[in-house]
Every structure is written in C-alpha cells, then in structure tokens.
Scaffold this active site. Structure first.
Site, mmCIF file in Angstrom:
data_model
loop_
_atom_site.group_PDB
_atom_site.id
_atom_site.type_symbol
_atom_site.label_atom_id
_atom_site.label_comp_id
_atom_site.label_asym_id
_atom_site.label_seq_id
_atom_site.Cartn_x
_atom_site.Cartn_y
_atom_site.Cartn_z
ATOM 1 C CB CYS A 141 4.932 -16.340 3.790
ATOM 2 S SG CYS A 141 4.062 -14.662 4.444
ATOM 3 C CD GLU B 126 -3.247 -15.065 5.930
ATOM 4 O OE1 GLU B 126 -2.776 -15.111 4.974
ATOM 5 O OE2 GLU B 126 -4.647 -14.751 5.990
#
Length: 456
Positions: free
Chosen positions: A243, A209
């Site tokens: 993010c 990720e």
C-alpha cells in the site's frame, strides 16, 4: 459465522475486567508470541503458497514486524496505561487534572491479502495491548495464511477473547452491519467505504488504512544510484503489492535518464535477468489482479521488463517512460510491479502532478536540499513517508502509520496503535476542602468580574 453470539461472548468476557490489568495484557502478548513462534514454519510456507514470498522477504516484511510490535508493547504497555497529569485552569482551583486511556471493548479487525500475516497481527497486538477483545477477519484471498492465522489465534486464546472469522466477501457481506466498540480496517477503498458506512451507522470509532498513488520525487541534486536502489527495493517488494509502494516517479529532466539506467541495473541485481524464473520473486495474488495490472502496461512505453507469465501469475519488474498523467496507469493505484517514470522540473510541476489524485498514503523525496524536502512535507497532503528512502518509515514504532483523506483515517504502530484502540478519558479531580462561590447563582456584578478575570 455467528457474529452476534461471538460479540455477546466477548462482551461478557470484557465485562469481567480481566483485560484492564497490565499483567493480563502482557501475558496475552506472551501467549500470542509463543503461538506465532510455534507456527513460524507454517506461516512462512503459507506466505510462499499465497504470494510466492521467500522466507527472507516474509520474515523481513511480515514476521519480523509482528515480533517487533509484540516486543515493543510488552516493554511499554505499563507506561502507556498510566494516567497522565495535565495543567488545570486557575478558574478550577483547587483541583488536579489527568487523562487516562481505557479500552473500547470489542474490536473488529479486518485485514487484506497483500501482507496477510503482518497486517492482521500488528493491529491485533495493539488491540490486545490496549485491553480489548477482538474478532479477526483475515482475507479469503490469501487462504493458506488465513488458515494458519486461525491456528495461531485458537492456540493462544479462547474465542470469548479473540476469535477468527472465516469466509469470503459474500459470506461476510453483512460483517460491518453489526455494532462493535471499535473497527479497524485495512484494504481497498471500495470495501473501506462500506466499513465507514457501517461504523457511522453504529456510531463506532473506525481506523481505516487504505491506499493511493504514492509518488517518488527525484530532484536534481539526488544521489541517483542510491535512489534507484532504494526505490527498486520499495517498489518491487511483494511484486509491488504494497500500500505504501512508490506508485510513480517524478524525476528532474536532468536526472531522469541516469535514474532509469541505474534502476534497470538494480532490478537485475536484485532479481536476476529473468525475474519470472526467480522462485523468490513474488507473484500476483490471483488472476484478477494479474489481468488488471498487465492491462495497465502499454508495450510502446516499456523501457525495461514488461514480461508476464499467466501460469505463475508473475509480472516482471517493469519500468515505463513517456507516460502521460492522463494514461490509465496514472488514474488508479497500480498495486503491482510497474513503475512509470515521468518528468517534473519545478516544485509547481510536482505539486500539480500529485494533485491529480487524492491524497496519497506515502510520499518519498530524494534530494540533498532539506529545505525543499520540508516544503514538500508541509505543502503536500499525504499520510507519511521518507526523505531519501522508501517504505521503511513503517518500521519506526514512534512515528505511527496512517493515511489522510482517501488514503485513510487514524494511525497505528507503537503508541499510536495503543491509543487507536483506546478512549482517553479526561478527568478533573476537584478538592472538597474549598468551594469557591462565584460560579453559583444568583448572578452579581462582582461574580461576573471574577469570572471575566479568570476565564479569558
């Protein structure tokens, strides 16, 4: 940390078969839940110390998401564990076919500093629900949270089941060299590449990720005021250290001025006229990140904000205009509270701007024309996103969350998280009552005719 010894102990524990039982997994999740609730005050204090997060923001973006994931898995783990029947080709008559998930074994979970509790615990919840053991490495850049994570894990589990790993990057330089059964990494691309190399060397399945420059598209028919509110929420949450935060806005020229004005009003409404003095406005994690983001701000292009405070490591919510796609701020993920607003009049302009960088982790489309939004979803490569909102797609268990290309590989949350930590075995259960002879040697024209009939 003695990684080989921990791996040996966890493999021995896994081989006992306890984690294969649904009742064991549910009890483990209950123990984790109890340990987190017992340390909730310390967790909130640690997040305040590491990132200056308010209890409100910490609960909404960290604790609340962990509690929700535990609750989901407790309710659904038995169903997720079940064998699923599938169709069997006529050529294999008589037989039944099914798939069944099995845990990989021992997992390594490496988490980042920006949401240090949530991004450690949510994958751990999925990992345990799937029946694995785990080595857990929180980020040393959020030391207070890493310390309380260790307390939570040690209160809930023996190290032969779940073990925290401490130390900075140098202390764990060879962390990815060991052979795990599955690897889960959240963080930056540089370390992500090292994780991928380690996983490839050991033929270990890996979930990565990462991140990227996630665009917001503001179309001509968008609700500008609502878009400004929701973009401000997603962008300046955790001071932009998210993010999936909107990295920049591509606004239709006819809506840009109204959007910027509305955005500035929303920033003041959310954080006050002097955000740097707002105790609930988060700070940058460290001086390195503070200096990096501050250097991206071109004072001549600031239309709002731009103030910095070295002592508190805070950068005020900042809006910039007149930015070029060639500017430094558009060459990297900002990961801070600075939002460039550019113009894009056509769909080709939008695609062209986004294509200047690798596939983003998220994309946000603001507008009433759903067919235009669906065109963007189909034609532009990105991990996931929202129509007329930002970041909240992460809260939906059924969606799953993950990147594509350089923004990551694999997904988790809800069922996707359970299966990220599971190998799904395909099984064909053949009857012994009938044995059709046409597949066996020696070959004959008649046998070939039968095979051609049923295998096409």
């Amino acid at each position: 940390m003695d990684i080989p010894s921990l791996l040996q102990a966890q493999r021995a524990f896994f081989s006992e078969g306890k984690t294969l039982e649904a009742s064991f997994r549910i009890r483990a999740l209950e123990k984790l839940l109890h340990a987190i609730r017992s340390h909730e005050g310390e967790i909130l204090e640690a997040l305040r110390a590491d990132l200056s997060k308010s209890p409100f923001e910490s609960y909404m973006t960290e604790l609340g998401m962990v509690y929700a994931e535990i609750s989901y898995m407790q309710k659904h783990v038995k169903k997720l564990m079940r064998a699923v029947s599938v169709k069997t080709p006529l050529s294999q008559f008589p037989a039944k076919s099914f798939s069944v998930p099995s845990p990989y074994g021992t997992a390594l979970i490496v988490s980042p500093w920006n949401y240090p509790f949530q991004l450690t615990m949510v994958p751990l919840v999925d990992c345990l629900a799937a029946g694995n053991t785990a080595l857990v490495k929180p980020s040393a850049k959020s030391p207070h949270t890493a310390q309380v994570i260790r307390k939570v894990i040690e209160a809930a589990f023996p190290p032969s089941y779940v073990a925290p790993i401490e130390g900075d990057r140098e202390a764990n330089a060879n962390l990815f060299d060991f052979k795990y059964d599955v690897l889960f990494f959240t963080g930056g691309k540089e370390t992500g590449r090292r994780a991928a190399v380690g996983a490839a060397k050991n033929l270990t399945p890996a979930i990565l990720e990462l991140g990227g420059k996630s665009p917001c598209i503001l179309t001509e028919d968008a609700d500008v005021r609502l878009a400004a509110r929701r973009i401000a929420f997603g962008k300046f949450l955790n001071a932009g250290q998210t993010c999936v935060a909107p990295d920049y806005v591509l606004a239709h020229p006819n809506r840009k001025a109204a959007f910027v004005a509305a955005l500035e009003e929303e920033i003041v409404r959310m954080y006050g006229k002097d955000p740097l003095k707002n105790p609930d406005y988060p700070k940058m994690i460290d001086r390195r990140q503070f200096d990096r983001v501050a250097a991206l701000i071109d004072p001549s292009k600031v239309s709002f904000g731009g103030e910095t405070d070295e002592a508190s490591l805070k950068i005020s919510p900042t809006v910039t205009e007149g930015v070029s796609l060639d500017d430094a701020i558009m060459q990297q993920e900002i990961f801070g509270p600075v939002l460039p607003v550019l113009e894009a009049a056509s769909f080709d302009d939008i695609k062209g701007a986004i294509a200047r960088n690798p596939s983003p982790l998220a994309l946000y489309w603001f507008g009433k024309n759903k067919s235009a939004a669906m065109r963007a979803i189909r034609e532009i490569s990105f991990g996931g996103g929202c129509i007329n909102d930002t970041v909240v797609h992460l809260t939906s268990h059924e969606l799953g969350f993950g990147g594509v290309g350089e923004s990551g590989t694999g997904a988790y949350h809800g069922p996707r998280g359970f299966f990220a930590f599971s190998h799904v075995k395909g099984i064909l259960d053949k009857s012994t009552k009938i044995d059709l002879p046409f597949r066996y040697a020696p070959a004959s024209p008649q046998k070939e005719k039968i095979i051609r009939k049923y295998m096409k």
